[in-house]
Design an enzyme around this catalytic site. Structure first.
Site, short mmCIF file in Angstrom:
data_model
loop_
_atom_site.label_atom_id
_atom_site.label_comp_id
_atom_site.label_asym_id
_atom_site.label_seq_id
_atom_site.Cartn_x
_atom_site.Cartn_y
_atom_site.Cartn_z
N LYS A 78 0.86 -1.20 0.00
CA LYS A 78 0.00 0.00 0.00
C LYS A 78 0.89 1.24 0.00
CE LYS A 78 -4.03 1.62 2.70
NZ LYS A 78 -4.93 1.25 3.82
N SER A 154 -9.68 0.79 2.76
CA SER A 154 -8.87 1.69 1.96
C SER A 154 -7.72 0.99 1.24
CB SER A 154 -8.28 2.81 2.84
OG SER A 154 -7.38 2.27 3.81
N SER A 178 -9.76 -1.67 6.83
CA SER A 178 -9.15 -1.46 5.52
C SER A 178 -8.35 -2.63 4.97
CB SER A 178 -8.27 -0.21 5.56
OG SER A 178 -9.07 0.95 5.65
#
Lengths: 464, 81
Positions: A78, A154, A178
């Site tokens: 990420k 996310s 997330s």
């Protein structure tokens, strides 16, 4: 061809000499460059670094060195993880001008030592504030199971890249869901460890009271292998616990003998649609759950997590909101501003309520070793959808996809999200929740579901 | 027998309702004051959007701010589950 493959398959191929790390890396890069035009899971591809790391693995093997456990396994992170020489974006346009990182995040350093090969950085909701990865600046990440749907967020890029077979695994963060929400939507396995288990050093913060990091993969063996090399204390993260290494891999296939299992009802049933309920029902049978129990006041817990999130993230971004508000993500800018202005009494009461709610969970864990709940209220929603209907109630999509994950991360419990396939080609995950520091139980249960044939994560077909 | 969603929990974050419709706190004035305190400049459109966000957060906050807790239930500076 040998790729896409799971992490343990890649490591085995390299160890046996059936494929070189460089061959696997080139295959991963080629698949990513061809398929990610459609999916948009990567924001940066670190091809030269990946080739360099792969060559180092191959050279080590040529010398006859003992290879580390993830030697030659391609992965991505990420884009809130610091990568040496790259700008840490945290999904935000306002970070584009930042100085590139002068070193790797701590978990990337541990993966490098384990022989893994970093192929790039992955898309996310701006600041990690969202559940859909509809990023206005960097674009929406499409769900590889159905590109008309969101990947969840996310950590949408982290889940989509693994589902699409661009990487064998990824690293992600989970503040309110997330890791678990995108894992559910994309049909991959995700582990959110206990709060404080994995160091967050070298990652861009969102809500320090609630931020966790963890891996996403396509098999439970992979999750355990990766988690085992990520563990360890780190004084650079004040929340990281000084606990010894507690390896899990050797114990994950011992089945469910001796484990007492219950299903979380009430709130966790009320906000689950028929697919989510069906997934929980199937998992409950497979794992021999004996009761449905209530974790009391979970609606208040979710609300308290929401307020802590708004307050801490708003305060964190206050200086930049003052100077560059126009450059902020429109989907979260106004909530960040409101969060910066919240009464402190609300925030502090939320933190006190967290302690109370933790005690309620502790009482359940006196009777049970594992709790099962749905990970998301429904399967992946359509890109751009504003409303969803859950059991007759119409709700805004973006703030509510984490309804079922927020109470659990609020008190830092370890969870594996395991994907089931009760609705044709769209997956939906169950949360396998254990007492603090018992990630081994989450992984055992996930492995049992995998061995039963209920939970699995095939590579999604994406356009070449 | 009533189905559960006929008694929709008030915690749900909807844009159409608040937990306590009698609450009419003047968020507009509060935001004017707090924005000035923090050096934030909000145009009319942004101000209205922040009022909407604050009202929604208030709806959620009301779920727990009055929840009775014993005095010894303290927040942890570093949370240890």
């Amino acid at each position: 061809m040998t790729f896409p493959a799971t992490a343990h398959e890649c490591a085995s191929l390299v160890r046996s000499g059936e494929a070189s790390a460089l061959e696997i890396t080139e295959a991963a890069l080629a698949r990513t460059m061809a398929g990610d035009r459609e999916i948009n899971s990567f924001t940066t591809i670190t091809a030269e670094r990946a080739r360099s790391e792969a060559r180092a693995v191959d050279a080590s093997r040529s010398r006859g060195d003992a290879l580390p456990p993830l030697a030659g396994v391609p992965y991505a992170v990420k884009n809130l993880f610091a990568i040496k020489g790259e700008t840490t974006l945290a999904g935000a346009k306002i970070r584009l001008g930042d100085t590139p990182a002068n070193g790797d995040a701590a978990l990337i350093r541990r993966l490098h030592a384990a022989g893994a090969v970093l192929t790039g950085a992955l898309n996310m909701d701006a600041y990690a504030y969202g559940f859909t990865t509809e990023n206005t600046h960097f674009g929406v990440t499409r769900n590889p199971r159905d590109p008309t749907r969101v990947a969840g967020g996310s950590s949408g890029g982290s889940a989509a890249a693994v589902a699409a077979g661009f990487a064998s695994f990824s690293l992600a963060s989970d503040t309110n869901g997330s890791i678990r929400v995108p894992s559910s939507f994309c049909g991959v396995f995700g582990l959110k460890p206990t709060f404080g288990r994995l160091t967050r050093s070298g990652t861009f913060p969102f809500v320090p009271s609630l931020d966790h990091l963890g891996p996403i993969a396509r098999s439970v063996i992979d999750l355990a292998m990766i988690y085992d090399v990520l563990q360890g204390p780190d004084a650079d993260d004040p929340a990281c616990a000084a606990r010894p290494l507690e390896p899990t891999l050797a114990g994950i296939s011992q089945g469910m003998d001796g484990l007492r299992v219950a299903v979380l009802g009430d709130y966790f049933h009320q906000w689950a649609d028929e697919n989510a309920c069906a997934a929980v029902a199937q998992a409950a049978v497979a794992l021999d759950a004996t009761e449905m129990v209530d974790l009391p006041e979970s609606d208040r817990a979710r609300a308290a997590a929401f307020v802590i999130t708004a307050a801490e993230s708003g305060a964190f971004y206050l200086d930049e909101l003052r100077d560059y508000a126009e450059d902020f993500e429109p989907l979260s800018r106004d909530r960040l501003i409101a969060g910066a202005l919240l009464p402190s009494t609300w925030y502090l009461k939320a933190q006190r309520f967290r302690r109370w709610y933790q005690e309620q969970a502790g009482k359940l864990f006196e009777r049970f070793d594992l709790l099962i709940a749905p990970a998301t209220p429904c399967t992946a929603t359509q890109i751009g959808a504003e409303r969803m209907e859950i059991n007759g109630v119409v709700l805004p999509v973006r703030p509510n996809l984490g309804l079922l994950t927020q109470p659990i991360s609020f008190i830092g419990l370890p969870v594996v999200a395991a994907p089931l396939w009760v609705s044709g080609q769209l997956p939906i995950s169950v949360q396998l929740i254990a007492p603090p520091w018992r990630e081994d139980i989450c992984l055992r249960a996930a492995r049992a579901l995998e061995q039963s044939g209920l939970a699995y994560s095939p590579v999604a077909e994406v356009p070449a | 027998m009533a189905r559960w969603w006929q008694n929709k929990p008030a915690c749900m974050f909807t844009t159409e309702r608040t937990l306590n419709p009698d609450t009419k706190f003047d968020w507009s004035s509060y935001i004017d004051t707090m924005a000035a305190l923090h050096g934030l400049t909000l145009d009319a459109e942004r101000h209205a959007a922040v009022v909407r966000q604050m009202t929604q957060i208030e709806t959620l906050a009301q779920r727990f701010v009055d929840f009775p807790l014993e005095a010894e239930v303290e927040p942890a500076p570093v949370f240890r589950p």
